[in-house]
Design an enzyme around this catalytic site. Structure first.
Site, mmCIF file in Angstrom:
data_model
loop_
_atom_site.group_PDB
_atom_site.id
_atom_site.type_symbol
_atom_site.label_atom_id
_atom_site.label_comp_id
_atom_site.label_asym_id
_atom_site.label_seq_id
_atom_site.Cartn_x
_atom_site.Cartn_y
_atom_site.Cartn_z
ATOM 1 N N LYS A 225 21.121 47.199 23.941
ATOM 2 C CA LYS A 225 20.764 45.979 23.223
ATOM 3 C C LYS A 225 21.377 45.930 21.826
ATOM 4 O O LYS A 225 21.866 46.920 21.292
ATOM 5 C CB LYS A 225 19.240 45.819 23.194
ATOM 6 C CG LYS A 225 18.720 45.420 24.570
ATOM 7 C CD LYS A 225 17.261 45.031 24.578
ATOM 8 C CE LYS A 225 16.878 44.497 25.970
ATOM 9 N NZ LYS A 225 15.435 44.212 26.078
ATOM 10 N N ARG A 265 13.986 51.168 31.147
ATOM 11 C CA ARG A 265 14.877 50.331 31.956
ATOM 12 C C ARG A 265 16.285 50.443 31.381
ATOM 13 O O ARG A 265 16.517 50.105 30.221
ATOM 14 C CB ARG A 265 14.391 48.885 31.903
ATOM 15 C CG ARG A 265 15.222 47.882 32.695
ATOM 16 C CD ARG A 265 14.648 46.479 32.501
ATOM 17 N NE ARG A 265 15.343 45.462 33.287
ATOM 18 C CZ ARG A 265 16.461 44.853 32.909
ATOM 19 N NH1 ARG A 265 17.017 45.138 31.732
ATOM 20 N NH2 ARG A 265 17.023 43.948 33.690
#
Length: 310
Positions: A225, A265
């Site tokens: 991210k 994840r």
């Protein structure tokens, strides 16, 4: 729930003695991380199986990009992308999660063999989602969400991000419980990168213990991210591309595992699978370690060995 060993069990899913690893299969042409690489059903199923071979405990299949600015795919196309991949992986014995904000996609994916519904909106985007999940008895991931990101990073303003995320997640979990989803089938996710800047994501990672006060297993989805790009770039540099953030992702996975996360994840599984196993081994060693001063002659055990000190 303890933040170390009590990471919780999610009813309807296997039990792991460590932080689980959720691998990501994006069946999309426009994911921020790997869009288009697994767009074909056959390639997507093979990729999911490869992730399991690399150490993934479950695989999250999604057919709609949730990156900031992404345009929503229509329902028919999302179903076309997702359901055959879910069916293909489930038929191979893989524990499959479906990443969707649509009740119809969740329902058909569950019928095709999915075991978990991962909704980044926590059931807000589609009012039919919670009733569908409740009726199915499937576990449900409730993520912190403040709206669609088609206009960019919306509503990313906080006075105290940790308290606000905890409070907003608590309210959403209560709504999901009232909708009929069983408490032992709820997972919470702080929504890193969703309506949050880098400093918000880092603050949440620094205080994962506060998320445990919600009383449900915790999923941490930090993989590749933007905040990791900001950290790696430093104050002056340009952030590295998403696929060059996997070492940083594995570092977050180890920290999350140490903080008691139920699962992480990730896109690249191998390094994170190693990271969570090392975190578990250290956790076990900590639990087994006698009190300081209990070794021979009052010293720490093992310090008398020249070989062991090298």
């Amino acid at each position: 729930m303890s933040t170390k060993t009590g990471r919780g069990h999610v009813a309807g899913l296997p039990t792991w003695d460590r932080c689980a690893v959720m691998g990501v299969v994006n069946v999309t042409p426009d994911s921020f991380s790997d869009g288009g690489r697994w767009f074909d059903t056959t390639a997507a199923v093979k990729h999911g199986l490869d992730l399991v071979a690399q150490g993934a405990d479950l695989v999250d299949v999604g057919g709609e990009s949730t990156r900031p600015g992404a345009t929503r795919v229509d329902e028919t196309e999302e179903l076309r992308r997702v359901v055959p991949v879910v069916r293909g992986l489930a038929s191979e014995g893989v524990t499959v999660s479906v990443d969707t904000m649509r009740a119809s996609v969740a329902e058909q994916a569950l019928a095709a063999g999915a075991a978990l519904v991962n909704d980044v909106s926590g059931g807000v985007a589609d009012p039919a989602m919670v009733p569908v999940v409740a009726a199915s008895g499937a576990p449900f991931v409730v993520m912190h969400w403040r709206g669609f990101l088609e206009g960019g990073n919306v509503k990313g303003v906080y006075e105290d991000v940790v308290s606000e995320v905890v409070d907003e997640l608590h309210a959403r979990v209560e709504a999901v419980l009232e909708g009929g989803v069983a408490p032992d089938r709820i997972v919470v996710d702080p929504g890193l990168g969703f309506s949050k800047q880098a400093e918000h994501d880092l603050a949440l990672l620094a205080h994962l213990d506060r998320l445990h006060t919600l009383g449900h297993p915790l999923l941490v989805a930090a993989s590749r991210k933007r905040f990791l790009g900001r950290v790696l770039a430093g104050p002056e540099g340009a952030p590295p591309p998403a696929r060059e953030r996997d070492a940083a992702t594995a570092a977050v996975s180890a920290l999350a595992a140490q903080a008691g996360a139920w699962a992480v994840r990730v896109h690249e599984v191998h390094a994170t699978a190693d990271a969570v196993r090392v975190a578990r081994a250290v956790e076990s060693a900590r639990a087994a370690d006698p009190a300081p001063g209990s070794g021979p002659d009052g010293g720490h055990p093992g310090t008398g060995s020249a070989e062991g000190a090298r």
